[in-house]
Design a protein around this motif. Structure first.
Motif, PDB file in Angstrom:
ATOM      1  N   GLY A  56     -33.805  -3.641 -12.891  1.00  0.00           N
ATOM      2  CA  GLY A  56     -34.638  -2.661 -13.546  1.00  0.00           C
ATOM      3  C   GLY A  56     -34.055  -1.709 -14.503  1.00  0.00           C
ATOM      4  O   GLY A  56     -34.495  -0.830 -14.986  1.00  0.00           O
ATOM      5  N   ASP A  57     -32.505  -1.598 -14.210  1.00  0.00           N
ATOM      6  CA  ASP A  57     -31.867  -0.675 -14.970  1.00  0.00           C
ATOM      7  C   ASP A  57     -32.209  -0.956 -16.636  1.00  0.00           C
ATOM      8  O   ASP A  57     -32.229  -2.127 -16.962  1.00  0.00           O
ATOM      9  N   GLY A 134     -38.042   2.919 -15.356  1.00  0.00           N
ATOM     10  CA  GLY A 134     -37.587   1.955 -14.361  1.00  0.00           C
ATOM     11  C   GLY A 134     -36.322   2.728 -13.765  1.00  0.00           C
ATOM     12  O   GLY A 134     -35.757   2.306 -12.573  1.00  0.00           O
ATOM     13  N   GLY A 135     -35.911   3.994 -14.191  1.00  0.00           N
ATOM     14  CA  GLY A 135     -34.727   4.523 -13.726  1.00  0.00           C
ATOM     15  C   GLY A 135     -35.134   5.945 -12.989  1.00  0.00           C
ATOM     16  O   GLY A 135     -34.101   6.707 -12.762  1.00  0.00           O
ATOM     17  N   ILE A 171     -40.229   5.893  -3.524  1.00  0.00           N
ATOM     18  CA  ILE A 171     -39.121   6.066  -4.288  1.00  0.00           C
ATOM     19  C   ILE A 171     -38.097   7.193  -3.602  1.00  0.00           C
ATOM     20  O   ILE A 171     -38.807   8.325  -3.392  1.00  0.00           O
ATOM     21  N   PHE A 192     -33.580   8.148  -9.795  1.00  0.00           N
ATOM     22  CA  PHE A 192     -34.026   7.200  -8.524  1.00  0.00           C
ATOM     23  C   PHE A 192     -32.686   7.207  -7.824  1.00  0.00           C
ATOM     24  O   PHE A 192     -31.719   6.668  -8.251  1.00  0.00           O
ATOM     25  N   ILE A 195     -34.593   2.837  -4.451  1.00  0.00           N
ATOM     26  CA  ILE A 195     -35.696   2.104  -4.843  1.00  0.00           C
ATOM     27  C   ILE A 195     -35.600   0.591  -4.801  1.00  0.00           C
ATOM     28  O   ILE A 195     -34.885   0.034  -4.971  1.00  0.00           O
ATOM     29  N   ASP A 197     -35.978  -3.503  -5.051  1.00  0.00           N
ATOM     30  CA  ASP A 197     -36.045  -4.156  -6.233  1.00  0.00           C
ATOM     31  C   ASP A 197     -37.592  -4.513  -6.426  1.00  0.00           C
ATOM     32  O   ASP A 197     -38.135  -4.200  -7.768  1.00  0.00           O
ATOM     33  N   ARG A 200     -39.190  -1.411  -8.034  1.00  0.00           N
ATOM     34  CA  ARG A 200     -38.840  -1.046  -9.531  1.00  0.00           C
ATOM     35  C   ARG A 200     -39.619  -1.945 -10.444  1.00  0.00           C
ATOM     36  O   ARG A 200     -39.916  -1.434 -11.319  1.00  0.00           O
ATOM     37  N   GLN A 201     -39.742  -3.042 -10.074  1.00  0.00           N
ATOM     38  CA  GLN A 201     -40.258  -4.141 -10.934  1.00  0.00           C
ATOM     39  C   GLN A 201     -41.839  -3.770 -11.081  1.00  0.00           C
ATOM     40  O   GLN A 201     -42.532  -3.879 -12.188  1.00  0.00           O
TER      41      GLN A 201
END
Length: 217
Positions: A56-57, A134-135, A171, A192, A195, A197, A200-201
């Motif tokens: 997700g980065d 995502g971050g 989160i 974040f 979190i 994975d 995050r997705q």
């Protein structure tokens, strides 16, 4: 044009911390797939240890073609592949999104979502986000809630998808900056800290749905 196998790519990672946001890394393209690209684990351009990337980065990248022209694109980490060395799988960008002009608009979208917040002192409140990605996220809050930079917050973001389903994403976040607004409220910007994975997705999926809506307006 897309980067080719063995091409070097240069990477910046989305972060609310300015120093981290400006750090540049380099990697090498190892494989090309239909919907993704596999690259080696990046290292700082100035030298140093390999940089661990998380699913997700959000990444801003460029490569240089044979004529010496830089081509920029934005993408995000999909996962990993273990070969003789570990590889990082990133989303293959749309061809028309690759540009000769640098763009740093990471995958963060404007969205007014409900977020439940719990501080380390067990103070609880409900806020509305300004944007999500995502971050990290940003939300508005009444100044009666005394928050401070570097404070850790536990958040649960409510995500409504286009198919009618709703997800609550937990989160652990850290406040990186606060801004006093003319309305009297504070804008709280968070990155974040922890979190899962899969969570995050869910955020990435929501962001892409929002981006698709914006493009079709």
């Amino acid at each position: 044009m897309f980067p080719k196998i063995n091409d070097h790519v240069y990477i910046q990672i989305a972060s609310e911390i300015e120093k981290e946001n400006k750090q540049e890394y380099k990697s090498r393209i190892a494989e090309m797939e239909d919907d993704s690209i596999l690259m080696e684990v990046p290292i700082p351009v100035e030298g140093g240890k390999m940089k661990k990337l998380y699913m997700g980065d959000e990444l801003s990248m460029y490569f240089v073609n044979d004529e010496g022209v830089k081509h920029y694109f934005n993408t995000y980490v999909l996962g990993y592949k273990s070969d003789n060395i570990q590889l990082v799988r990133i989303r293959r960008p749309e061809l028309d999104s690759i540009t000769k002009v640098q763009r740093r608009n990471f995958l963060r979208v404007i969205a007014e979502l409900e977020v439940a917040v719990r501080t380390e002192k067990n103070v609880r409140f409900i806020a509305l986000t300004e944007d999500v990605g995502g971050g990290g996220i940003s939300f508005y809050v009444d100044p009666t809630y005394k928050l401070n930079e570097e404070e850790l917050l536990h958040c649960w973001v409510l995500l409504p998808y286009k198919n009618g389903t709703i997800e609550h994403v937990p989160i652990e976040t850290e406040i990186v900056r606060m801004k006093k607004l003319e309305t009297g409220r504070n804008l709280v910007m968070l990155k974040f800290r922890n979190i899962a994975d899969i969570e995050r997705q869910k955020l990435i999926r929501y962001c892409f749905e929002r981006q698709f809506d914006f493009r079709n307006r």
